[in-house]
Write a protein that holds these residues in place. Sequence first.
Motif, PDB file in Angstrom:
ATOM      1  N   PRO A  76       6.381   2.269  -0.095  1.00 49.95           N
ATOM      2  CA  PRO A  76       7.273   2.504   1.166  1.00 49.95           C
ATOM      3  C   PRO A  76       7.130   3.758   1.803  1.00 49.95           C
ATOM      4  O   PRO A  76       8.878   3.458   2.586  1.00 49.95           O
ATOM      5  N   HIS A  77       7.462   4.498   1.280  1.00 52.45           N
ATOM      6  CA  HIS A  77       7.488   5.718   1.553  1.00 52.45           C
ATOM      7  C   HIS A  77       6.657   5.982   3.250  1.00 52.45           C
ATOM      8  O   HIS A  77       7.015   6.539   3.967  1.00 52.45           O
ATOM      9  N   GLN A  78       5.363   6.476   2.944  1.00 55.53           N
ATOM     10  CA  GLN A  78       3.947   7.139   3.788  1.00 55.53           C
ATOM     11  C   GLN A  78       3.620   6.122   4.260  1.00 55.53           C
ATOM     12  O   GLN A  78       2.599   6.200   5.014  1.00 55.53           O
ATOM     13  N   GLY A  79       3.451   4.878   3.420  1.00 56.28           N
ATOM     14  CA  GLY A  79       2.926   3.645   3.360  1.00 56.28           C
ATOM     15  C   GLY A  79       1.008   4.156   2.881  1.00 56.28           C
ATOM     16  O   GLY A  79      -0.091   3.799   2.952  1.00 56.28           O
ATOM     17  N   ALA A  80       1.031   4.619   1.760  1.00 53.71           N
ATOM     18  CA  ALA A  80      -0.309   4.807   0.715  1.00 53.71           C
ATOM     19  C   ALA A  80      -0.652   4.006   0.624  1.00 53.71           C
ATOM     20  O   ALA A  80       0.039   3.392  -0.236  1.00 53.71           O
ATOM     21  N   HIS A  81      -1.897   3.864  -0.063  1.00 52.82           N
ATOM     22  CA  HIS A  81      -2.623   2.890  -0.371  1.00 52.82           C
ATOM     23  C   HIS A  81      -2.198   3.185  -1.793  1.00 52.82           C
ATOM     24  O   HIS A  81      -3.183   3.962  -2.895  1.00 52.82           O
ATOM     25  N   TRP A 100      -0.209   9.663  -2.903  1.00 55.75           N
ATOM     26  CA  TRP A 100      -0.173  10.404  -1.860  1.00 55.75           C
ATOM     27  C   TRP A 100       1.146  11.752  -2.591  1.00 55.75           C
ATOM     28  O   TRP A 100       0.268  12.506  -2.993  1.00 55.75           O
ATOM     29  N   HIS A 101       2.405  11.040  -2.460  1.00 52.66           N
ATOM     30  CA  HIS A 101       3.788  12.105  -2.775  1.00 52.66           C
ATOM     31  C   HIS A 101       3.769  12.602  -4.369  1.00 52.66           C
ATOM     32  O   HIS A 101       4.726  12.440  -5.184  1.00 52.66           O
ATOM     33  N   GLY A 102       2.679  11.388  -4.861  1.00 52.87           N
ATOM     34  CA  GLY A 102       3.058  10.932  -6.163  1.00 52.87           C
ATOM     35  C   GLY A 102       5.014  10.811  -6.768  1.00 52.87           C
ATOM     36  O   GLY A 102       5.263  10.489  -7.865  1.00 52.87           O
TER      37      GLY A 102
END
Lengths: 356, 121
Positions: B45-50, B81-83
């Motif tokens: 939900p943050h930036q859409g990473a799989h 992505w951002h952990g």
Amino acid sequence: MPIIDTDVHESFSSLQDLVPYLPDPYKGWIAQGAWRGIPQPFCYTSPGNGNRADVVTEDGAPVASDYDLMRRQVLDEYDLTYAVLTGYFYPTMLKLQYGLGTALAAAYNDYCAEHWLAKDERFIGSIQIFARDPQAAAREIDRMSDHPQMRQVMLPVVDDIAYGDPAYRPIFEAADRNEIMISFHHTTHAQGPYGMGLHYMERRALLPISLMPQVISLIVNGVFDNFPNLRFMVLEGGFSWLPHVMWRLDRDYRMGRVEVPWIKKLPSTHCRERLKLSTQPTEDISAENWIKLIELMGTDEILVFSTDYPHFDFDSPNAAIPRGLPDDLREKIFWKNAAAFYDIDVPLAAASIAAE
Amino acid sequence: MARHTVCRLKDLPVGKIVPANAGRARIVLSRTETGEVKAFAGRCPHQGAHLEFGCISDLTQAERPNEVSVDKSCSVLRCPWHGFEFSLATGQAVVADDRGHFLKLRRYNVEIDGDDVVVVT
Ligand code: FES
């Protein structure tokens, strides 16, 4: 309106002034001129060589070594309610001879108590320490904290210390047990990530970059969390960078909490609750931009006023804080935020004038 | 409400993230130490990473700097992505944003039918 000036630099006229307060063998070393003090690694280019050019003593003594002149030019001139003495001699800049560094800090504190604090009850003192020996620094904090005018420990920003490092924890433990606060001020050895630059202007522009890492270091290494009663003040380091640091740390905490789970609050919350930044040197921005910045900080309880007397980038209480700011905000900047930081009473007379 | 058999229980090793399709939805599954199977929407939900490229780890904790331990009873899914960390139990982010808002993974109900893992969307 009451004014608490959070950054006023007092000085001795020469290292010899410390001789009476030094123990042997350091007394002899300094008395015979074995050390000439900490060299200034650049040349000031302002008319007063780094100081206001109108700060001149009759006998040509170094500026800011003369209480009467300081009283005339800043305490009385602006009717300051309190002036926080922040020193100009920071033994931590000495990178060796720890015993000497510690003795110099103690001697300076005794000198300051006798020659400055005793002369004016408007003075608030800073305990100077030799931070490279944190245990000795803690003992000095214990020794000086009983002085009723000493309200903070001064942590000088040099080129090789980030105070969040666990090695410096005894300093914060001592401040905590003595219920006094922590302030940071740059020194002539503070620098940016690639050194000081090649020009004084460049070096001065880099100063905020020497202070931002201290906030980052303290929060990331758990000093804010471990000492919930301590408050921290960054002097003369600018303030417009704070929203950036808060946002950046919050994002980094969301990404990297796994590594630093001792942090229990969002870094921005820590900043809002426990950090103060002094306004000098202001940056000639409009009142609208002051308000925008304060909105971005998320609280109007961070900024505290300072003049930085006697330095050339002095901020006048009459002009530096835009009159276009709301009165209640000006009150907070000029005295309320600092009074809360130092937990001091503002004399009733001054406060009631403010209320009128 | 639709029920989708997405995989076999034996295809879900404990502590791993396994991607699957539940109808048209890409989802991620993970089996906890206690044997429970969790299913979440496949995008962060943050930036859409799989999230299928993320990892499962135990929640780190510490009361003092540099004394980090792990809470074995609390696993988190970390975004590739951002952990950001999300509780495997609830799907909620471990850290709120500066408005006090916690991101939340979209969670699906899971039923175990014999050896089949059935996700309800
Ligand atoms: S996209 Fe998942 S943490 Fe940023």
